[in-house]
Design a protein around this motif. Structure first.
Motif, PDB file in Angstrom:
ATOM      1  N   UNK A  30       0.818  -1.206   0.000  1.00 21.26           N
ATOM      2  CA  UNK A  30       0.000   0.000   0.000  1.00 21.26           C
ATOM      3  C   UNK A  30       0.853   1.258   0.000  1.00 21.26           C
ATOM      4  N   UNK A  31       1.956   1.222   0.710  1.00 25.72           N
ATOM      5  CA  UNK A  31       2.816   2.401   0.749  1.00 25.72           C
ATOM      6  C   UNK A  31       3.408   2.688  -0.620  1.00 25.72           C
ATOM      7  N   UNK A  32       3.790   1.653  -1.363  1.00 23.08           N
ATOM      8  CA  UNK A  32       4.383   1.844  -2.690  1.00 23.08           C
ATOM      9  C   UNK A  32       3.418   2.565  -3.620  1.00 23.08           C
ATOM     10  N   UNK A  33       2.177   2.095  -3.677  1.00 26.67           N
ATOM     11  CA  UNK A  33       1.196   2.691  -4.591  1.00 26.67           C
ATOM     12  C   UNK A  33       0.779   4.080  -4.112  1.00 26.67           C
ATOM     13  N   UNK A  34       0.467   4.186  -2.832  1.00 25.93           N
ATOM     14  CA  UNK A  34      -0.022   5.454  -2.293  1.00 25.93           C
ATOM     15  C   UNK A  34       1.033   6.548  -2.367  1.00 25.93           C
ATOM     16  N   UNK A  35       2.263   6.238  -1.996  1.00 25.80           N
ATOM     17  CA  UNK A  35       3.296   7.276  -1.966  1.00 25.80           C
ATOM     18  C   UNK A  35       3.716   7.683  -3.373  1.00 25.80           C
ATOM     19  N   UNK A  36       3.725   6.752  -4.310  1.00 30.20           N
ATOM     20  CA  UNK A  36       3.993   7.127  -5.702  1.00 30.20           C
ATOM     21  C   UNK A  36       2.929   8.090  -6.196  1.00 30.20           C
ATOM     22  N   UNK A  37       1.677   7.797  -5.889  1.00 34.63           N
ATOM     23  CA  UNK A  37       0.568   8.668  -6.290  1.00 34.63           C
ATOM     24  C   UNK A  37       0.685  10.052  -5.650  1.00 34.63           C
ATOM     25  N   UNK A  38       1.004  10.102  -4.372  1.00 30.87           N
ATOM     26  CA  UNK A  38       1.077  11.385  -3.658  1.00 30.87           C
ATOM     27  C   UNK A  38       2.233  12.251  -4.154  1.00 30.87           C
ATOM     28  N   UNK A  39       3.407  11.664  -4.323  1.00 33.26           N
ATOM     29  CA  UNK A  39       4.541  12.454  -4.799  1.00 33.26           C
ATOM     30  C   UNK A  39       4.266  13.030  -6.187  1.00 33.26           C
ATOM     31  N   UNK A  40       3.698  12.210  -7.049  1.00 33.87           N
ATOM     32  CA  UNK A  40       3.411  12.690  -8.394  1.00 33.87           C
ATOM     33  C   UNK A  40       2.335  13.769  -8.378  1.00 33.87           C
ATOM     34  N   UNK A  41       1.316  13.591  -7.550  1.00 33.58           N
ATOM     35  CA  UNK A  41       0.251  14.592  -7.471  1.00 33.58           C
ATOM     36  C   UNK A  41       0.776  15.917  -6.951  1.00 33.58           C
ATOM     37  N   UNK A  42       1.578  15.872  -5.900  1.00 33.69           N
ATOM     38  CA  UNK A  42       2.139  17.110  -5.354  1.00 33.69           C
ATOM     39  C   UNK A  42       3.033  17.795  -6.385  1.00 33.69           C
ATOM     40  N   UNK A  43       3.801  17.008  -7.141  1.00 38.02           N
ATOM     41  CA  UNK A  43       4.618  17.593  -8.200  1.00 38.02           C
ATOM     42  C   UNK A  43       3.770  18.288  -9.248  1.00 38.02           C
ATOM     43  N   UNK A  44       2.650  17.676  -9.614  1.00 37.19           N
ATOM     44  CA  UNK A  44       1.760  18.278 -10.605  1.00 37.19           C
ATOM     45  C   UNK A  44       1.061  19.514 -10.038  1.00 37.19           C
ATOM     46  N   UNK A  45       0.688  19.470  -8.767  1.00 40.77           N
ATOM     47  CA  UNK A  45       0.078  20.633  -8.129  1.00 40.77           C
ATOM     48  C   UNK A  45       1.050  21.807  -8.117  1.00 40.77           C
ATOM     49  N   UNK A  46       2.309  21.511  -7.830  1.00 39.03           N
ATOM     50  CA  UNK A  46       3.324  22.570  -7.822  1.00 39.03           C
ATOM     51  C   UNK A  46       3.451  23.224  -9.194  1.00 39.03           C
ATOM     52  N   UNK A  47       3.390  22.427 -10.244  1.00 38.09           N
ATOM     53  CA  UNK A  47       3.478  22.992 -11.593  1.00 38.09           C
ATOM     54  C   UNK A  47       2.230  23.786 -11.948  1.00 38.09           C
ATOM     55  N   UNK A  48       1.081  23.398 -11.404  1.00 39.20           N
ATOM     56  CA  UNK A  48      -0.161  24.105 -11.702  1.00 39.20           C
ATOM     57  C   UNK A  48      -0.286  25.412 -10.916  1.00 39.20           C
ATOM     58  N   UNK A  49       0.077  25.367  -9.641  1.00 37.80           N
ATOM     59  CA  UNK A  49      -0.164  26.516  -8.760  1.00 37.80           C
ATOM     60  C   UNK A  49       1.089  27.313  -8.443  1.00 37.80           C
ATOM     61  N   UNK A  50       2.273  26.733  -8.730  1.00 35.90           N
ATOM     62  CA  UNK A  50       3.524  27.406  -8.398  1.00 35.90           C
ATOM     63  C   UNK A  50       3.970  27.183  -6.972  1.00 35.90           C
ATOM     64  N   UNK A  51       3.253  26.318  -6.242  1.00 35.42           N
ATOM     65  CA  UNK A  51       3.606  26.071  -4.841  1.00 35.42           C
ATOM     66  C   UNK A  51       3.237  24.640  -4.472  1.00 35.42           C
ATOM     67  N   UNK A  52       4.021  24.063  -3.569  1.00 38.29           N
ATOM     68  CA  UNK A  52       3.678  22.752  -3.009  1.00 38.29           C
ATOM     69  C   UNK A  52       3.408  22.876  -1.518  1.00 38.29           C
ATOM     70  N   UNK A  53       3.215  24.111  -1.048  1.00 40.57           N
ATOM     71  CA  UNK A  53       2.890  24.356   0.349  1.00 40.57           C
ATOM     72  C   UNK A  53       1.460  23.915   0.623  1.00 40.57           C
ATOM     73  N   UNK A  54       1.237  23.236   1.727  1.00 42.14           N
ATOM     74  CA  UNK A  54      -0.086  22.711   2.043  1.00 42.14           C
ATOM     75  C   UNK A  54      -1.101  23.842   2.181  1.00 42.14           C
TER      76      UNK A  54
END
Length: 647
Positions: free
Chosen positions: A390-414
Motif C-alpha cells: 500500500x505504501x508503494x502505490x499510495x506514496x507514488x501517487x502522492x509524490x506525483x500529485x504534489x509535483x503536478x500541483x506545484x506545476x499548476x499553482x507554483x507552490x507545493x505548500x499545504x
C-alpha cells in the motif's frame, strides 16, 4: 521462466542505453512508453507463470553456457568488472567534490568482497543464485508497475521542470537512463538469492540514488547526494562484512540457506545485514539522506520513496524476520523502527511543504515496517508485507500529485492547497485517494497498522505498542489537517484549466485506480499470496483478515468515494454549497476574502494550519532521537558480540 527473469533484469539496462543515446524528446517518450509496457506485461506474465508452475521456486542458473563459460560464472565476471567501475566512478567524483570519505567507504567494502572472492575463503559450494516465492512476485510487480509508471509520469514532468528551471542544465537523457538502471538493479536484487549477487545490485541502487539526487548539480544537491552515498556505503560495508562472516564461519553464501539456520547462532551476521537495511531504508540515525533527496526532481523522489531504494531495505528485513523473532537482532531492529515511526510522524506535523510531509511520512511508515520485521511474528510480517504494497502505490501517487500541483499553482505548500477541490477537482481527487490510502479504512495501511498493533500487544512489546499508538495519533493529525485543507472549498473559487500533460495524467489515474482496487483485492491477496508465503516460515498461520470482511470494505469504499463524488457534482459543480460566514476582526468584504482593518486599509485573509514546530520541531526532536538510535544499534551489537551470536 529463466528467460523472463533474465529479461526483467537485463531489459531495463538496454532501455537505459537507448535513453542515454537518444536526445530527442519524442524518441525518449516512445522508448519510455514501450519499455514500461513491455516490463509491466512481462512482470504480470511472470506472476501468472509462477502461480501455475509447480516447480517454480528455485532457479540455479547453472545450466547453459556462453563463450565457453557457464552463465552463472560469466555473470560473476560481470559483477567483478562493474564493481570495479563503480569504485572508480565514486572515487573520481569524491575527489572532484572533495568528499574523500565516500571514496574510502567504497574502496573498503569492494576490497573486502574482492579478498573474499579471490583469497580462497569463499566456500566452493553449489549456490542457488535465484529464488522465487510469493514475496519475490509481489516485489517484481511493485517495481514493474509502480516504477515504470513513474518513468511515464516523468516524460511530461521533466518537460515542465526544465521550462520552469531554465538555469538547470537539461540532462534528461542521463536522468531517464539512470531511472531505468535503477529499475533493472531492483529486479536483480529481489530475484537474487546469492548474497554476492544481492550485494552487487544493492550497490548499484546506492549509486543510482546518488546520481539522481545530484541531478541539478547545485551546491545543495551535491551535499545531499553525497550524504545519501556515504550513508548507504556505510551500510554496504556492514553488508560486505556480514557476507564474509557467513561464508567463512558457516559456509553460507545464499539467503535461503541462512534462513534455515538457528537464529541464535547467526545473531551478529543478521545484525550486520539488518544494519545495511536500516541505512538503505533511511531509519534513524540515517534518515537525513532521504529527506535530502527532496532536492531532486519529483519523479526521482517518487521512485526513491515508493518502488525502489527504500523498499530494498525493508525487503531484506522482511526476509530476515524469522531469524529475528525474540532475539537481540530483532530487539535492535524493532526498537529502531519503532523510534523512527514515532519521531518521523511527529516531525511530519511540523512542516507545511507537501514533499517534506511525504518524506517524513515515508520514513515513519518504513519505521513501522522495520518494527514489524524486527518483532518477526507471523502477524507482524503479514502487516509488513501489506504496508510495503500500500505504501508503494499510495506514496507514488502522492509524490506525483504534489509535483503536478506545484506545476499548476507554483507552490507545493499545504496552505496554498486550500480549496483545491474547487480549483483543481481532478488533482484534488488523486490527492484525496493517496491521502486516504495512507490513513483511512478500508485501505490496507490502517488495517496493517491494526494487525501490527494486535501482534505487539499479544507479544507484550510495550514500547512498540506506545510507539504505534502515539505515532498513529500524530499520523492522523497531519493527514487529516492536509485533507481538511484540500476540502475547505470557498464558494467563489472557480475551476482552473488543467495544463498537466497526458503522461502525468496516465500515471496519476492508473495509480489512483490501483489504490482503490487494492481495497477490494487485499483480502484475496492475503489468502492467495501472503498467507502461503508465511506458511513455510511459521508452524501455524491464521487468517488476519477474513473473506466476510470484503462486504464491509465495499460499503466503506462507497462511503469514502461515492458520497463525496456525488456531493461534488451536486454542490461544487453546480455552485450550491452552503456559504458559511467567517468571523473577521473588522468589516468583512462581500466575498469574505478580506476585511477593512482599524486603519481603514484592506487586509487579505490568510488561512494557515498550526504546525507545532515550537513543540516538535526538527531542531528539538531529531538530534536526541538520532543519538538514542545510535546507542540502541551500538549497544545491541556489542551485546550480541559478547554473547557470541555467530561472531
Amino acid at each position: 521462466m529463466e528467460g523472463m527473469i533474465a529479461f526483467l533484469v537485463g531489459f531495463p539496462f538496454i532501455s537505459a542505453l537507448l535513453l542515454a543515446l537518444f536526445k530527442n524528446n519524442t524518441v525518449r517518450k516512445i522508448v519510455t512508453y514501450a519499455s514500461s509496457a513491455v516490463l509491466i506485461f512481462t512482470a504480470i506474465l511472470f506472476a501468472l507463470t509462477y502461480f501455475t508452475d509447480e516447480s517454480r521456486q528455485i532457479f540455479l542458473l547453472e545450466e547453459g553456457t556462453l563463450f565457453g563459460l557457464k552463465i552463472a560464472e560469466l555473470f560473476e565476471y560481470v559483477i567483478i568488472a562493474v564493481e570495479f567501475f563503480l569504485v572508480v566512478l565514486i572515487t573520481v567524483l569524491s575527489i572532484k567534490y572533495k568528499k574523500y570519505y565516500a571514496a574510502a567507504l567504497s574502496i573498503a567494502q569492494t576490497a573486502l568482497i574482492y579478498w573474499y572472492e579471490f583469497s580462497g575463503k569463499k566456500p566452493e559450494i553449489e549456490v542457488k543464485n535465484l529464488y522465487i516465492d510469493q514475496l519475490t512476485v509481489i516485489m517484481v510487480l511493485i517495481v514493474a508497475i509502480v516504477g515504470t509508471l513513474i518513468t511515464v509520469y516523468a516524460c511530461g514532468y521533466m518537460n515542465d521542470y526544465h521550462n520552469h528551471h531554465k538555469d538547470i542544465k537539461d540532462r534528461r537523457s542521463y536522468f531517464f537512463a539512470v531511472m531505468y538502471i535503477f529499475l533493472g538493479a531492483m529486479f536483480g536484487l529481489v530475484l537474487s538469492n546469492n548474497l554476492i549477487w544481492m550485494y552487487f545490485f544493492w550497490e548499484i541502487t546506492s549509486v543510482c540514488s546518488f546520481l539522481l539526487i545530484g541531478y541539478t548539480k547545485t551546491g545543495e544537491a551535491i551535499t545531499n547526494c553525497f550524504r545519501a552515498l556515504w550513508m548507504n556505503l556505510f551500510g554496504g560495508v556492514g553488508f560486505a562484512v556480514g557476507i564474509v562472516l557467513l561464508g567463512i564461519k558457516f559456509g553460507i553464501t545464499d539467503l535461503q540457506s541462512l534462513l534455515t539456520m538457528d537464529g541464535s547462532l547467526v545473531v551478529v551476521p543478521v545484525i550486520l545485514l539488518g544494519f545495511a537495511a536500516l541505512t538503505k531504508s533511511a531509519q534513524l540515525p540515517f534518515s537525513k539522506w532521504l529527506l535530502g533527496a527532496m532536492v531532486a526532481p519529483t519523479p526521482s523522489s517518487a521512485l526513491l520513496h515508493s518502488a525502489t531504494m527504500v523498499k530494498a531495505g525493508v525487503y531484506l528485513l522482511i526476509r530476515l524476520a524469522p531469524l529475528m523473532e525474540g532475539r537481540i537482532s530483532g530487539y535492535m531492529i524493532g526498537l529502531v523502527g519503532g523510534l523512527t515511526f514515532l519521531v518521523m510522524s511527529m516531525l511530519a506535523m511540523t512542516v507545511s511543504d507537501g514533499k517534506k510531509v511525504l518524506a517524513y511520512s515515508t520514513l515513519s511508515n518504513l519505521g513501522l515496517i522495520t518494527a514489524c520485521a524486527g518483532v518477526g511474528k507471523e502477524e507482524t510480517v503479514w502487516a509488513a508485507i501489506f504496508l510495503v504494497i500500500f505504501h508503494a502505490v499510495s506514496k507514488a501517487l502522492l509524490f506525483q500529485t504534489v509535483g503536478s500541483i506545484e506545476h499548476q499553482t507554483g507552490s507545493r505548500d499545504i496552505d496554498s492547497m486550500h480549496g483545491l477541490i474547487g480549483r483543481y477537482p481532478t488533482l484534488a481527487f488523486t490527492l484525496i485517494v493517496g491521502i486516504s490510502g495512507m490513513f483511512l479504512a478500508p485501505f490496507g495501511m490502517l488495517v496493517s497498522k491494526w494487525a501490527a498493533l494486535k501482534a505487539f500487544v499479544d507479544g507484550g512489546s510495550i514500547i512498540l505498542v506506545l510507539c504505534i499508538c502515539f505515532g498513529s495519533a500524530t499520523t492522523l493529525f497531519y493527514w487529516a489537517k492536509w485533507l481538511g485543507t484540500v476540502l475547505a472549498h470557498h464558494p467563489g473559487d472557480e475551476i482552473h484549466k488543467n495544463t498537466i500533460s497526458s503522461n502525468q495524467w496516465l500515471s496519476l489515474i492508473v495509480n489512483s485506480f490501483m489504490m482503490i482496487g487494492l481495497c477490494f483485492g487485499f483480502p484475496i491477496i492475503s489468502e492467495k499470496i501472503v498467507t502461503p508465503y508465511l506458511q513455510p516460515l511459521y508452524a501455524q498461520t491464521s487468517d488476519v483478515i477474513r473473506k466476510d470482511n470484503i462486504i464491509t470494505m465495499i460499503i466503506m469504499v462507497a462511503l469514502i468515494f461515492v458520497i463525496p463524488i456525488l456531493t461534488y457534482y451536486a454542490g461544487v459543480k453546480n455552485a450550491r454549497l452552503k456559504r458559511v460566514s467567517r468571523y473577521i476582526s473588522g468589516i468583512g468584504s462581500p466575498d469574505q476574502r478580506s476585511f477593512t482593518d482599524s486603519f481603514g486599509g484592506e487586509t487579505k485573509i490568510a488561512l494557515s494550519n498550526w504546525y507545532l514546530e515550537d513543540i516538535f520541531g526538527a531542531d528539538k526532536v531529531y538530534k536526541p532521537s538520532a543519538i538514542l538510535a545510535i546507542v540502541l544499534i551500538a549497544g545491541f551489537t556489542v551485546l550480541a558480540i559478547v554473547m557470541g551470536g555467530g561472531f
